[in-house]
Design a protein around this motif. Structure first.
Motif, PDB file in Angstrom:
ATOM      1  N   CYS A 154      -5.845   0.375  -7.890  1.00 49.04           N
ATOM      2  CA  CYS A 154      -5.664  -0.943  -8.514  1.00 49.04           C
ATOM      3  C   CYS A 154      -6.839  -1.236  -9.444  1.00 49.04           C
ATOM      4  CB  CYS A 154      -5.391  -2.048  -7.506  1.00 49.04           C
ATOM      5  SG  CYS A 154      -6.345  -2.016  -6.003  1.00 49.04           S
ATOM      6  N   GLN A 171      -5.796  -7.704  -8.746  1.00 56.43           N
ATOM      7  CA  GLN A 171      -4.502  -7.904  -8.078  1.00 56.43           C
ATOM      8  C   GLN A 171      -4.557  -7.464  -6.616  1.00 56.43           C
ATOM      9  OE1 GLN A 171      -0.972  -7.594  -9.805  1.00 56.43           O
ATOM     10  NE2 GLN A 171      -1.829  -8.809 -11.464  1.00 56.43           N
ATOM     11  N   SER A 222       1.563   5.973  -6.876  1.00 53.24           N
ATOM     12  CA  SER A 222       2.278   4.791  -7.377  1.00 53.24           C
ATOM     13  C   SER A 222       1.292   3.713  -7.834  1.00 53.24           C
ATOM     14  CB  SER A 222       3.170   4.227  -6.280  1.00 53.24           C
ATOM     15  OG  SER A 222       3.760   3.034  -6.732  1.00 53.24           O
ATOM     16  N   ARG A 223       1.647   3.017  -8.920  1.00 52.85           N
ATOM     17  CA  ARG A 223       0.843   1.884  -9.400  1.00 52.85           C
ATOM     18  C   ARG A 223       1.243   0.592  -8.681  1.00 52.85           C
ATOM     19  NH1 ARG A 223      -1.928   2.902 -14.301  1.00 52.85           N
ATOM     20  NH2 ARG A 223      -2.059   5.147 -14.425  1.00 52.85           N
ATOM     21  N   ASP A 224       2.354   0.688  -7.942  1.00 54.79           N
ATOM     22  CA  ASP A 224       2.791  -0.468  -7.165  1.00 54.79           C
ATOM     23  C   ASP A 224       1.972  -0.454  -5.863  1.00 54.79           C
ATOM     24  OD1 ASP A 224       5.754  -2.125  -6.520  1.00 54.79           O
ATOM     25  OD2 ASP A 224       4.326  -1.687  -4.916  1.00 54.79           O
ATOM     26  N   ILE A 225       1.209  -1.527  -5.654  1.00 51.94           N
ATOM     27  CA  ILE A 225       0.212  -1.513  -4.586  1.00 51.94           C
ATOM     28  C   ILE A 225       0.841  -1.286  -3.199  1.00 51.94           C
ATOM     29  CG2 ILE A 225      -1.502  -3.000  -3.413  1.00 51.94           C
ATOM     30  CD1 ILE A 225      -2.241  -4.007  -6.271  1.00 51.94           C
ATOM     31  N   LEU A 226       1.930  -2.007  -2.905  1.00 54.46           N
ATOM     32  CA  LEU A 226       2.537  -1.853  -1.574  1.00 54.46           C
ATOM     33  C   LEU A 226       3.216  -0.496  -1.425  1.00 54.46           C
ATOM     34  CD1 LEU A 226       3.873  -5.432  -0.804  1.00 54.46           C
ATOM     35  CD2 LEU A 226       1.926  -4.226   0.208  1.00 54.46           C
ATOM     36  N   GLU A 227       3.800  -0.026  -2.529  1.00 53.52           N
ATOM     37  CA  GLU A 227       4.431   1.295  -2.478  1.00 53.52           C
ATOM     38  C   GLU A 227       3.360   2.377  -2.247  1.00 53.52           C
ATOM     39  OE1 GLU A 227       7.595   1.805  -5.326  1.00 53.52           O
ATOM     40  OE2 GLU A 227       6.967   3.896  -5.572  1.00 53.52           O
ATOM     41  N   ALA A 228       2.213   2.216  -2.911  1.00 51.86           N
ATOM     42  CA  ALA A 228       1.128   3.187  -2.715  1.00 51.86           C
ATOM     43  C   ALA A 228       0.683   3.185  -1.257  1.00 51.86           C
ATOM     44  CB  ALA A 228      -0.036   2.851  -3.638  1.00 51.86           C
ATOM     45  N   ASP A 264       3.314   4.966   0.714  1.00 52.10           N
ATOM     46  CA  ASP A 264       3.237   6.409   0.437  1.00 52.10           C
ATOM     47  C   ASP A 264       2.137   7.079   1.253  1.00 52.10           C
ATOM     48  OD1 ASP A 264       5.325   6.295  -1.302  1.00 52.10           O
ATOM     49  OD2 ASP A 264       4.118   6.363  -3.136  1.00 52.10           O
ATOM     50  N   TYR A 281      -2.737  -8.539  -2.025  1.00 53.28           N
ATOM     51  CA  TYR A 281      -1.833  -7.773  -1.160  1.00 53.28           C
ATOM     52  C   TYR A 281      -2.477  -7.341   0.145  1.00 53.28           C
ATOM     53  CZ  TYR A 281       1.120  -7.377  -5.292  1.00 53.28           C
ATOM     54  OH  TYR A 281       1.912  -7.660  -6.365  1.00 53.28           O
TER      55      TYR A 281
END
Ligand SMILES: Nc1ncnc2c1ncn2[C@@H]1O[C@H](COP(=O)(O)OP(=O)(O)OP(=O)(O)O)[C@@H](O)[C@H]1O
Length: 295
Positions: free
Chosen positions: A90, A16, A103-109, A112, A20
């Protein structure tokens, strides 16, 4: 502008991350960083690039699984470089990311990392190799490096569970000796791990009140051979409840431990294959790297 080295493993997890990449780079650029970007082509690339460019930038960011973080850490430590690292998890299991609440959310990570703070973390030295959170041998160890990448790409963490089931019939104890300043043990063990993490293989959880990733200490777990599957089940259940009060488990903390392992069983370091040795010393490298965390 500040300089940033962006390293991405395009094959990590379910692949994934690479979707991104443009958004991640745009975000870093907006926040005042000029990113120098590499997408790895093969194992070892991220180590070499971190070694070469790590000290020329203000921040290294890696996107991938535990193996990718291991590569970057190895590159920076061997280059004697203290540049802070941002980690965008990821991979398939992301054990270490779970311990660090990334975070597991790539953009949030990625966001962060921009807003986070540096935390000094311990690393491990295993012979002449390094690890960020675990060195282990025995039961299920093979699973972490033998699960085919195409299965991980397709199924993520579930691929490990499928591969682990195949290993159950193969469980064999190893007669080993373990020596540290705190304790000396000798016996038949099914599994052994030296870790700096609250999550092992995504299955076993260690008490976050016991585990401190920056205290210069490792947690060592040794699992004895169960008499039957019921006993194994009971033991795993207790471990999952973060209870070590079972005669099947040895648990201690140390900063340096020597393993004598006749037959040289294979090990895994952060999920990557490490060939076995008859004897290996594992040493805690206190505050060896600087990771960006976001509380
Ligand atoms: N372009 C590439 N092609 C194949 N393998 C690669 C490439 N780039 C890096 N690798 C290797 O891929 C392996 C697995 O990487 P990584 O651990 O990051 O992902 P994962 O195994 O999916 O995640 P996790 O370890 O969290 O389950 C590592 O050994 C790394 O060196």
């Amino acid at each position: 502008m500040k300089r940033l080295l962006m390293l991405m493993n395009p094959y990590a997890g379910t692949q994934q991350g690479k979707q991104y990449l443009a958004d991640i780079l745009a975000l870093f650029f907006e926040r005042g960083y000029e990113p120098l970007t590499f997408v790895s082509h093969k194992p070892g690339d991220s180590t070499r690039l971190a070694q070469t460019y790590g000290s020329q930038v203000d921040l290294v960011v890696c996107a991938g699984g535990d193996g990718t973080l291991n590569e970057v850490l190895t590159g920076l430590i061997t280059a004697g470089c203290q540049t802070p690292v941002g980690y965008i998890p990821c991979g398939s299991t992301n054990d270490f990311a779970s311990s660090l609440h990334l975070s597991r959310d790539i953009l949030e990570a990625a966001r962060d990392i921009m807003d986070g703070r540096v935390q000094l973390l311990d690393a491990g030295k295993f012979g002449d190799r390094y690890f960020s959170y675990i060195a282990s041998f025995g039961a299920f160890t093979r699973v972490s490096y033998a699960t085919p990448q195409h299965m991980k790409n397709l199924l993520g963490h579930f691929a490990y569970i499928l591969e682990g089931i195949r290993d159950i019939g193969d469980l064999k104890p190893r007669h080993i000796r373990v020596a540290s300043a705190e304790t000396s043990l000798e016996g038949d063990y099914l599994f052994g791990a030296v870790c700096n993490s609250t999550s092992v293989g995504g299955l076993l959880k260690l008490d976050p009140n016991v585990v401190d990733l920056s205290d210069g200490q490792f947690e060592v777990i040794l699992l004895k051979q169960p008499a039957n599957l019921l006993e194994l089940n009971d033991c795993l259940w207790k471990l999952n409840q973060q209870r070590y009060d079972t005669p099947m488990v040895e648990f201690f903390r140390t900063n340096r431990v020597m393993f004598h392992t006749p037959g040289a069983p294979d090990w895994t370091l952060d999920g990557e294959y490490a060939p076995g040795m008859e004897q290996v010393e594992i040493v805690n490298m206190h505050h060896a790297f600087r990771l960006i965390v976001n509380d």
